[in-house]
Design an enzyme around this catalytic site. Structure first.
Site, PDB file in Angstrom:
ATOM      1  N   PHE A  92      10.300  -5.775  11.293  1.00 49.50           N
ATOM      2  CA  PHE A  92       9.254  -6.400  12.117  1.00 49.50           C
ATOM      3  C   PHE A  92       8.929  -7.812  11.664  1.00 49.50           C
ATOM      4  O   PHE A  92       8.404  -8.606  12.444  1.00 49.50           O
ATOM      5  CB  PHE A  92       7.963  -5.553  12.078  1.00 49.50           C
ATOM      6  CG  PHE A  92       7.138  -5.789  10.834  1.00 49.50           C
ATOM      7  CD1 PHE A  92       6.215  -6.825  10.780  1.00 49.50           C
ATOM      8  CD2 PHE A  92       7.309  -5.010   9.695  1.00 49.50           C
ATOM      9  CE1 PHE A  92       5.483  -7.070   9.625  1.00 49.50           C
ATOM     10  CE2 PHE A  92       6.584  -5.241   8.545  1.00 49.50           C
ATOM     11  CZ  PHE A  92       5.670  -6.276   8.513  1.00 49.50           C
TER      12      PHE A  92
ATOM     13  N   SER B 175      13.222  -1.959   4.807  1.00 51.41           N
ATOM     14  CA  SER B 175      12.762  -1.477   3.502  1.00 51.41           C
ATOM     15  C   SER B 175      13.898  -0.778   2.751  1.00 51.41           C
ATOM     16  O   SER B 175      14.863  -0.296   3.358  1.00 51.41           O
ATOM     17  CB  SER B 175      11.582  -0.532   3.700  1.00 51.41           C
ATOM     18  OG  SER B 175      11.981   0.540   4.526  1.00 51.41           O
TER      19      SER B 175
ATOM     20  N   GLU C  88       6.526  -2.978  -3.799  1.00 47.69           N
ATOM     21  CA  GLU C  88       6.420  -4.083  -2.837  1.00 47.69           C
ATOM     22  C   GLU C  88       5.160  -3.829  -2.003  1.00 47.69           C
ATOM     23  O   GLU C  88       5.091  -2.849  -1.250  1.00 47.69           O
ATOM     24  CB  GLU C  88       7.655  -4.089  -1.935  1.00 47.69           C
ATOM     25  CG  GLU C  88       7.628  -5.204  -0.899  1.00 47.69           C
ATOM     26  CD  GLU C  88       8.846  -5.188   0.029  1.00 47.69           C
ATOM     27  OE1 GLU C  88       9.261  -4.098   0.473  1.00 47.69           O
ATOM     28  OE2 GLU C  88       9.372  -6.279   0.318  1.00 47.69           O
TER      29      GLU C  88
ATOM     30  N   GLU D 248      10.306  -1.687  16.493  1.00 47.74           N
ATOM     31  CA  GLU D 248       9.495  -1.233  17.621  1.00 47.74           C
ATOM     32  C   GLU D 248       8.071  -1.811  17.562  1.00 47.74           C
ATOM     33  O   GLU D 248       7.306  -1.655  18.486  1.00 47.74           O
ATOM     34  CB  GLU D 248       9.446   0.305  17.652  1.00 47.74           C
ATOM     35  CG  GLU D 248       8.739   0.983  16.483  1.00 47.74           C
ATOM     36  CD  GLU D 248       9.594   1.102  15.201  1.00 47.74           C
ATOM     37  OE1 GLU D 248      10.600   0.368  15.061  1.00 47.74           O
ATOM     38  OE2 GLU D 248       9.217   1.914  14.339  1.00 47.74           O
ATOM     39  N   ARG D 249       7.756  -2.516  16.429  1.00 50.11           N
ATOM     40  CA  ARG D 249       6.374  -3.005  16.300  1.00 50.11           C
ATOM     41  C   ARG D 249       6.160  -4.333  17.005  1.00 50.11           C
ATOM     42  O   ARG D 249       5.064  -4.632  17.437  1.00 50.11           O
ATOM     43  CB  ARG D 249       6.014  -3.145  14.817  1.00 50.11           C
ATOM     44  CG  ARG D 249       5.896  -1.780  14.172  1.00 50.11           C
ATOM     45  CD  ARG D 249       5.524  -1.903  12.725  1.00 50.11           C
ATOM     46  NE  ARG D 249       6.427  -1.116  11.913  1.00 50.11           N
ATOM     47  CZ  ARG D 249       6.561  -1.230  10.601  1.00 50.11           C
ATOM     48  NH1 ARG D 249       5.850  -2.120   9.958  1.00 50.11           N
ATOM     49  NH2 ARG D 249       7.393  -0.471   9.955  1.00 50.11           N
TER      50      ARG D 249
ATOM     51  N   CYS E 249      10.169 -11.012   2.994  1.00 50.49           N
ATOM     52  CA  CYS E 249      10.950 -10.384   1.918  1.00 50.49           C
ATOM     53  C   CYS E 249      11.172 -11.370   0.787  1.00 50.49           C
ATOM     54  O   CYS E 249      11.572 -10.983  -0.298  1.00 50.49           O
ATOM     55  CB  CYS E 249      12.284  -9.904   2.450  1.00 50.49           C
ATOM     56  SG  CYS E 249      13.292 -11.250   3.020  1.00 50.49           S
TER      57      CYS E 249
END
Ligand code: NAD
Length: 501
Positions: A148, A228, A385, A175-176, A283
């Site tokens: 996302f 992730s 994280e 999907e977000r 990231c």
């Protein structure tokens, strides 16, 4: 409420009616619903890509590149609309959304060089009347699954290059925040891609198996994943088990080392942007400042605290802000949970963003800039994280101790060092076990003509993303050796292994 469809074989496809809500994180309102593909819908995309492949692989690379030139133009012409779509579903500021788009466009520019990239290698007279060359051939149908946090840039890391290399692509975005991704794919279509060369199928794993359908389909020859680490590991192991090529980029915990001789004003500015930009949802975000000595740590706290308190935070869709909200209510709650854990585990909470309320946006998913000092390696705010606007200061006694700390962490995506000492910087670059390293550069994201990738549990696979490694990933080498004997000549059978000896 609007419905976000799939893009299959050049057409918008509604799917089977099942969907998930998409939210505006600045307001907490549900603004649209995204279709969630089942296996049958995913199969339509796989079939479309497979059908488009024979003609596309034989389309001259220069013609494929021309489409990329038009695509780049369309992306630039639609920059503001794309940025608005990103901000409305992700929550990042408009300026940040434009920044991500520009870094994505870099990859389209790289793909414009397709004829040069795909030239291969040629050697004349490797033996008597024998020529040899190496071809870079496409793999076939390939797929990408994206996170996302960069709904424009990360898909652009993948499909422009995959497509100019002659492959057909299926993209499964997050999907977000799927709207900007779909809009951009439609621009690629408008630029002239034949139907079926690029397909976008929305979905999620947990409910309707869209991702497993890609992993299991024998027609899909390669998978690129960014997200992730647990999902990266899953996709890498399930994909490679089935003989697919997989490159799976995972999570991160990025450290910035502050040496005693660092230019502190510049280091603080760099840390502010790298820790709190995009609300820490990058990231490559810096989430740990490793201070070599108490003096630099105390000076850092003194300088950075007022800047954190002055962060301009509000609805991502406004201009002139430093930070927007987190992407979902769940992400906000997770970040607050980590801050609670940091306090419970004994770290010193210097700036607390938990109670931030943005007037007029009381239901948005906001967390203010947060700073912890005296963080130690066993605390979960250090090990995990967090993916939020939380910076942790760890105090160490030497550069060697700082490097050991970083090398011992399970992630190895990005890191940087702030110093004026060339010897220290060189040692750091040589010995640090991290894939992307900055020297006085906080976010060392490689430009599109280098490749992007972490080490350790930040990347599963042998090749990095985009750039030269991306070309290797999306092509197969074929070595061809050819002889055209002179007419009427005849050679006797040779039983010794052929050589020039
Ligand atoms: P995520 O892993 O939750 O989702 C990534 C993608 O995988 C999405 O398309 C999602 O729908 C799909 N997915 C989710 N659960 C799945 C499952 N069980 N099986 C198969 N697919 C599944 O990641 P996210 O929250 O969207 O993104 C944030 C994460 O991505 C962070 O960990 C961040 O560090 C990482 N990230 C890494 C890089 C990198 O280059 N290393 C770049 C961007 C983001």
């Amino acid at each position: 409420m609007s419905h976000i469809p799939h893009l299959i074989n050049g057409e918008r496809v509604a799917g089977n009616g099942r969907s998930a809500p998409v939210y505006n994180p600045s307001t907490g309102d549900s603004t649209s619903a995204v279709g969630l593909a089942d296996r049958a819908t995913m199969q339509l995309a796989i079939d479309a890509a497979k059908a488009a492949f024979p003609a596309w692989r034989n389309t001259p690379p220069a013609k494929r590149a021309q489409i990329m030139f038009r695509f780049k133009q369309l992306l630039e012409q639609n920059e503001n609309e794309i940025a608005a779509l990103i901000s409305a579903e992700h929550g990042k500021t408009l300026e940040d959304a434009i920044g991500e788009l520009k870094r994505g466009i870099e990859n389209v520019e790289f793909a414009c060089a397709a004829p040069e990239i795909l030239k291969g290698e040629y050697s004349r007279n490797v033996g008597p009347n024998i020529d040899a060359w190496t071809d870079l051939q496409p793999i076939g149908v390939v797929a990408g699954i994206t996170p996302f946090n960069f709904p424009a840039m990360v898909p652009l890391w993948m499909y422009p290059l995959a497509i100019v290399c002659g492959n057909c692509f299926i993209l499964k975005p997050s999907e977000r925040d799927p709207s900007s991704t779909l809009f951009i794919a439609e621009l690629a279509q408008q630029a002239g891609l034949p139907k079926g060369v690029l397909n976008v199928v929305n979905g999620d794993k947990s409910v309707y198996d869209a991702v497993d359908a890609l992993i299991e389909a024998p027609e899909v020859k390669a998978l690129s994943f960014v997200g992730s680490t647990p999902i990266a590991e899953y996709i890498y192991s399930e994909g490679t088990k089935r003989g697919k090529r997989v490159q799976a980029l995972g999570g991160a915990k990025n450290h910035a080392v502050l040496m005693p001789d660092a230019d502190l004003d510049n280091a603080v500015s760099a840390l502010m942007g790298a820790a709190y930009g995009s609300c820490g949802e990058r990231c490559m975000a810096i989430s740990v400042a490793v201070c070599v000595g108490d003096q630099i740590a105390d000076a850092l706290v003194e300088k950075i605290v007022p800047q954190i308190q002055a962060l301009k935070i509000g609805a991502g869709t406004q201009c002139g802000l430093d930070m927007g909200p987190l992407v979902t209510a769940a992400a906000r709650d997770k970040v607050k949970g980590y801050i609670n854990a940091g306090v419970a585990q004994g770290a010193k909470l210097v700036v607390d963003g938990r109670d931030l309320v943005v007037p007029g946006n009381e239901n948005g998913y906001f967390v203010g800039g947060t700073l912890f000092d005296r963080v130690t390696p066993e605390m979960t705010i250090y090990t995990d994280e967090i993916f939020g606007p939380v910076l942790c200061i760890v105090r160490v006694g030497s550069l060697e101790e700082a490097m050991q700390l970083i090398n011992d962490h399970e992630y190895g995506n990005g890191t940087c060092i702030f110093t004026r000492d060339g010897e220290a910087a060189r040692l750091f670059c040589d010995e640090i076990e991290v894939g992307m390293v900055g020297v006085n550069v906080p976010l060392p994201v490689p430009v599109s003509y280098h490749s992007f990738g972490g080490w350790k549990r930040s990347l599963f696979g042998d090749l990095h993303a985009y750039g030269p490694d991306g070309v290797r990933f999306y092509t197969r080498k074929k070595a061809i050796t050819q002889r055209w004997p002179a007419r009427k000549s005849h050679e006797a059978a040779q039983f010794a292994f052929p050589s020039n000896g």
